[in-house]
Scaffold this motif. Structure first.
Motif, mmCIF file in Angstrom:
data_model
loop_
_atom_site.group_PDB
_atom_site.id
_atom_site.type_symbol
_atom_site.label_atom_id
_atom_site.label_comp_id
_atom_site.label_asym_id
_atom_site.label_seq_id
_atom_site.Cartn_x
_atom_site.Cartn_y
_atom_site.Cartn_z
ATOM 1 N N ASN A 1 77.054 65.238 27.734
ATOM 2 C CA ASN A 1 78.600 64.558 26.604
ATOM 3 C C ASN A 1 79.952 63.763 27.188
ATOM 4 O O ASN A 1 80.440 63.076 27.846
ATOM 5 N N GLY A 2 78.593 62.627 28.536
ATOM 6 C CA GLY A 2 79.478 61.944 29.488
ATOM 7 C C GLY A 2 79.891 62.483 30.717
ATOM 8 O O GLY A 2 81.183 61.011 31.272
ATOM 9 N N LEU A 3 80.813 63.421 31.176
ATOM 10 C CA LEU A 3 80.985 63.833 32.351
ATOM 11 C C LEU A 3 80.887 63.549 33.569
ATOM 12 O O LEU A 3 82.236 63.262 33.757
ATOM 13 N N ASP A 4 79.635 63.228 34.022
ATOM 14 C CA ASP A 4 79.130 62.887 35.011
ATOM 15 C C ASP A 4 79.392 61.355 35.499
ATOM 16 O O ASP A 4 78.903 60.659 36.722
ATOM 17 N N ARG A 5 80.445 60.165 34.404
ATOM 18 C CA ARG A 5 80.631 58.544 35.038
ATOM 19 C C ARG A 5 81.471 59.530 36.232
ATOM 20 O O ARG A 5 81.969 58.194 37.192
ATOM 21 N N ARG A 6 81.843 60.674 37.415
ATOM 22 C CA ARG A 6 82.455 60.870 38.088
ATOM 23 C C ARG A 6 82.494 61.931 38.362
ATOM 24 O O ARG A 6 81.468 62.957 37.689
ATOM 25 N N PRO A 7 82.170 62.075 40.007
ATOM 26 C CA PRO A 7 81.160 62.989 40.199
ATOM 27 C C PRO A 7 81.586 64.325 40.266
ATOM 28 O O PRO A 7 83.166 65.137 39.836
ATOM 29 N N ARG A 8 81.021 65.448 39.768
ATOM 30 C CA ARG A 8 81.003 67.261 39.284
ATOM 31 C C ARG A 8 80.568 67.934 40.266
ATOM 32 O O ARG A 8 79.112 67.531 41.497
ATOM 33 N N VAL A 9 80.674 69.000 40.470
ATOM 34 C CA VAL A 9 80.267 70.155 41.210
ATOM 35 C C VAL A 9 80.420 71.288 40.801
ATOM 36 O O VAL A 9 81.586 71.446 39.979
ATOM 37 N N CYS A 10 79.270 71.991 40.323
ATOM 38 C CA CYS A 10 79.896 73.521 40.553
ATOM 39 C C CYS A 10 80.932 74.755 41.760
ATOM 40 O O CYS A 10 80.035 73.942 42.755
ATOM 41 N N MET A 11 81.266 75.540 41.732
ATOM 42 C CA MET A 11 82.120 76.055 42.964
ATOM 43 C C MET A 11 81.911 77.724 42.075
ATOM 44 O O MET A 11 82.093 78.164 41.340
ATOM 45 N N ARG A 12 82.063 78.384 43.333
ATOM 46 C CA ARG A 12 81.901 79.797 43.190
ATOM 47 C C ARG A 12 83.112 80.170 44.352
ATOM 48 O O ARG A 12 83.158 80.116 45.334
ATOM 49 N N ARG A 13 83.806 81.428 43.388
ATOM 50 C CA ARG A 13 84.270 82.876 44.586
ATOM 51 C C ARG A 13 83.804 83.732 43.801
ATOM 52 O O ARG A 13 84.160 84.267 42.979
ATOM 53 N N GLU A 14 84.342 84.848 45.241
ATOM 54 C CA GLU A 14 84.229 86.413 44.991
ATOM 55 C C GLU A 14 85.103 86.841 44.108
ATOM 56 O O GLU A 14 86.655 86.310 45.528
ATOM 57 N N PRO A 15 85.365 87.822 43.679
ATOM 58 C CA PRO A 15 86.795 88.179 42.611
ATOM 59 C C PRO A 15 87.845 88.520 44.011
ATOM 60 O O PRO A 15 88.837 89.476 43.775
#
Length: 208
Positions: free
Chosen positions: A158-172
């Motif tokens: 969808n073209g979202l990687d024109r800016r750097p992206r990351v996956c993130m995680r948090r323990e509830p």
């Protein structure tokens, strides 16, 4: 502030929130993100009907029950994946974004989901840096689950990687104490952001 499940009558208001929340991206040269259309009503209704759409209002009073922020989430590989979280700029710096995320964390624990995940822009101040302050950590590529890899692939398409992206995680279960703030409130926890903004195909994952 009050957080409650979304009603069908809220859904057009959620689209308005999404449009307003996109405007700050324009100042960063991200007009494509600012101009992205909000999730269609049919998609929002599917989340509402599934019990995975929550809204924040300014107070618990019936006369002031219009949403100023919302969050939608999906179970993805044993975690609650935040597909979208947005707060209207008029309600920024009031801790509404943080409250919505904490609310879905409690819901996730009740559902037996072991963490929160999202995808987001790494260099937008109210995206990855904000999430890091409230307990999220960046995942390495080898830590991504199958579902997160699928979401990232859709974002690339969808073209979202024109800016750097990351996956993130948090323990509830992790409790993140708010940092001391001036009387004006938390500069970032208003989250005038969207979590993410993939063209609305159901993956608005992460934060913009």
């Amino acid at each position: 502030m009050r957080i409650r499940s979304a009603r069908r009558s809220d859904l057009r208001r959620l689209q308005d929130i999404e449009r307003a929340a996109g405007e700050p991206f324009r100042a960063l040269g991200m007009a494509d993100v600012a101009d992205d259309e909000p999730p269609p009503l049919e998609l929002l209704e599917s989340y509402r009907a599934a019990g995975r759409c929550w809204v924040a209002t300014r107070s618990g009073a019936p006369a002031d029950d219009s949403p100023v922020g919302y969050l939608i989430a999906d179970p993805v590989d044993g975690a609650a994946h935040i597909e979208q979280v947005s707060v209207h700029p008029s309600a920024a710096r009031l801790g509404i974004g943080r409250a919505l995320i904490d609310h879905v964390a409690a819901w996730a624990e009740g559902q037996g989901l072991r963490a929160l995940t999202l995808t987001t822009f790494s260099d937008v101040p109210w995206n990855a840096p904000y999430y890091a302050r409230i307990g999220f950590t960046v995942l390495r590529e080898d830590q991504l689950t199958e579902g997160l890899r699928r979401i990232r692939a859709e974002e690339v398409g969808n073209g979202l990687d024109r800016r750097p992206r990351v996956c993130m995680r948090r323990e509830p279960a992790r409790i993140v104490l708010p940092r001391p703030v001036a009387l004006g409130g938390d500069r970032t926890s208003g989250l005038v952001s969207r979590t993410d903004v993939a063209p609305r195909t159901g993956v608005v994952s992460g934060e913009r």
